[in-house]
Design a protein around this motif. Sequence first.
Motif, PDB file in Angstrom:
ATOM      1  N   ALA A  62      41.204  48.179  39.134  1.00 29.05           N
ATOM      2  CA  ALA A  62      40.850  46.759  39.036  1.00 29.05           C
ATOM      3  C   ALA A  62      42.126  45.915  39.024  1.00 29.05           C
ATOM      4  O   ALA A  62      42.203  44.874  39.682  1.00 29.05           O
ATOM      5  N   ALA A  63      43.151  46.387  38.272  1.00 31.18           N
ATOM      6  CA  ALA A  63      44.409  45.633  38.184  1.00 31.18           C
ATOM      7  C   ALA A  63      45.101  45.583  39.546  1.00 31.18           C
ATOM      8  O   ALA A  63      45.651  44.558  39.939  1.00 31.18           O
ATOM      9  N   SER A  65      43.682  45.805  42.534  1.00 30.82           N
ATOM     10  CA  SER A  65      42.955  45.034  43.550  1.00 30.82           C
ATOM     11  C   SER A  65      42.749  43.584  43.133  1.00 30.82           C
ATOM     12  O   SER A  65      42.294  42.776  43.929  1.00 30.82           O
ATOM     13  N   PHE A  66      43.079  43.245  41.840  1.00 33.23           N
ATOM     14  CA  PHE A  66      42.772  41.897  41.347  1.00 33.23           C
ATOM     15  C   PHE A  66      43.370  40.769  42.191  1.00 33.23           C
ATOM     16  O   PHE A  66      42.664  39.814  42.518  1.00 33.23           O
ATOM     17  N   SER A  69      41.151  39.896  44.907  1.00 30.24           N
ATOM     18  CA  SER A  69      39.719  39.853  44.621  1.00 30.24           C
ATOM     19  C   SER A  69      39.178  38.431  44.663  1.00 30.24           C
ATOM     20  O   SER A  69      39.924  37.450  44.588  1.00 30.24           O
ATOM     21  N   LEU A  71      37.424  37.171  42.325  1.00 31.92           N
ATOM     22  CA  LEU A  71      37.595  36.587  40.984  1.00 31.92           C
ATOM     23  C   LEU A  71      38.936  35.859  40.897  1.00 31.92           C
ATOM     24  O   LEU A  71      39.028  34.761  40.341  1.00 31.92           O
ATOM     25  N   ALA A  72      39.991  36.485  41.456  1.00 30.08           N
ATOM     26  CA  ALA A  72      41.315  35.837  41.431  1.00 30.08           C
ATOM     27  C   ALA A  72      41.270  34.513  42.202  1.00 30.08           C
ATOM     28  O   ALA A  72      41.817  33.500  41.748  1.00 30.08           O
ATOM     29  N   SER A 184      45.554  33.366  37.764  1.00 27.29           N
ATOM     30  CA  SER A 184      45.178  33.127  39.165  1.00 27.29           C
ATOM     31  C   SER A 184      46.403  33.165  40.083  1.00 27.29           C
ATOM     32  O   SER A 184      47.525  33.056  39.622  1.00 27.29           O
ATOM     33  N   THR A 288      29.217  41.154  40.970  1.00 22.93           N
ATOM     34  CA  THR A 288      29.763  42.332  40.270  1.00 22.93           C
ATOM     35  C   THR A 288      28.875  43.557  40.379  1.00 22.93           C
ATOM     36  O   THR A 288      29.188  44.580  39.818  1.00 22.93           O
TER      37      THR A 288
END
Lengths: 302, 110
Positions: A62-63, A65-66, A69, A71-72, A184, A288
């Motif tokens: 997750a870290a 690909s963040f 992503s 979400l970012a 972000s 999600t």
Amino acid sequence: VTGALERRYRRLLACYPWAYRQEHEEEMLGVLLAGAGGRRRPGLRDSADLILGGVRIRARYAARSFPDSSLAAALAVVLLLVPVLLLPGAAPGLHEIAWWLRHDRLPTNFLLTFPAAPVWSFWLVAAILGLLGRRRAAAVVAVPAGLLLALSLTLGPQNSLLALEEVAPWVLLSLLGAVAGAASPGARRGLAHLGPARYAAVVLATVLAVGCQLQGFHRLTALGLLPVVVLLACRPGTPTGRWAVALLALPGTAYLITLRDARSDLAVSYGVAAVVAVVAACLLWTVTRPGRPAPAADRSTP
Amino acid sequence: MTERRMQEPSFLILTALAAAPLHGYGIMAEVASISSGRVRLRAGTLYAALDRLRTDGLIEVDREDVVDTRLRRFYRLTPDGSRRLAAEAELLRHNADAAVRRLRLAGGTT
């Protein structure tokens, strides 16, 4: 016996990300079965170790690909919008100052007239830092600004639980902005998602809302249009837009709860807030839900 | 900037791979042997450590075999991994020597 044990180990290995399992499941299964001895089912410690290992690998994936992503990207949208959306929160204080200026006077006790003035000054600095790309510095300034906002209004002249409740949406929005500032990829990416026209629409709707507030319109009338404009501007048809709407729904829900003016409105405002919360939860679910393959790790196997 | 200290499982895994490439079960057995049975890695811990070491560029895949229909992936140290292991071993030796010297001065056991 081996077949049943293998099935049970495979179930435990489901804790690992899809992409990791593609590469390592058979290899790990070989290691687990080689060390199983005559065991019929996975031991408690082995099971706990596998689950913990799966959580660690998931957190790493997750870290990794963040930054790419949705979400970012949504946090970048939030970072762009929060400084603008906070303006209606400052409007009552600005209204007070405008009254004094119209009467060619200055308040004898500025902090009594506008108790949150230092906090909004902090926020102005945070917003400028955020827009200049100094995101961590902006977050450092914004977090105490949000907390001071709650403190100053609850200890201010209108000290009451209602004051805390009324300021809660703006504090939540401040804190959301601080998180977006720290995590972000920057407001520029947010602008790339919204586009200049949609961003200008949000700014215009906000200015209109502030103007209506200063003219003494009811808050629902003054701010009624703003959530609709924000919702449409975020492009809720995209995963980034759904994340952004879901994130902004948190302070939005808190704001709806504060709209009640009389006891009779209580059920209506909580009902509307609950509907917004459910819609936000549904949006989160759509972005999600499991089944999407995790991004492949950046590595090669010779 | 100083490098972060290596955790014991990572140190033992790199040590196990220092002599020759090993597969997962071989690493577990070698780590138990090196630590005289004190450290027994479980699969979850081992593969979390291998993932981190690969990401950090300290180990890489050497080759893959299939034995009894089971995939075996062998890992080896990279040149960076060798350097990092040597530096960590030197640091541990330095600290251990200092501890022993001070215990001698204080008349403690050695």
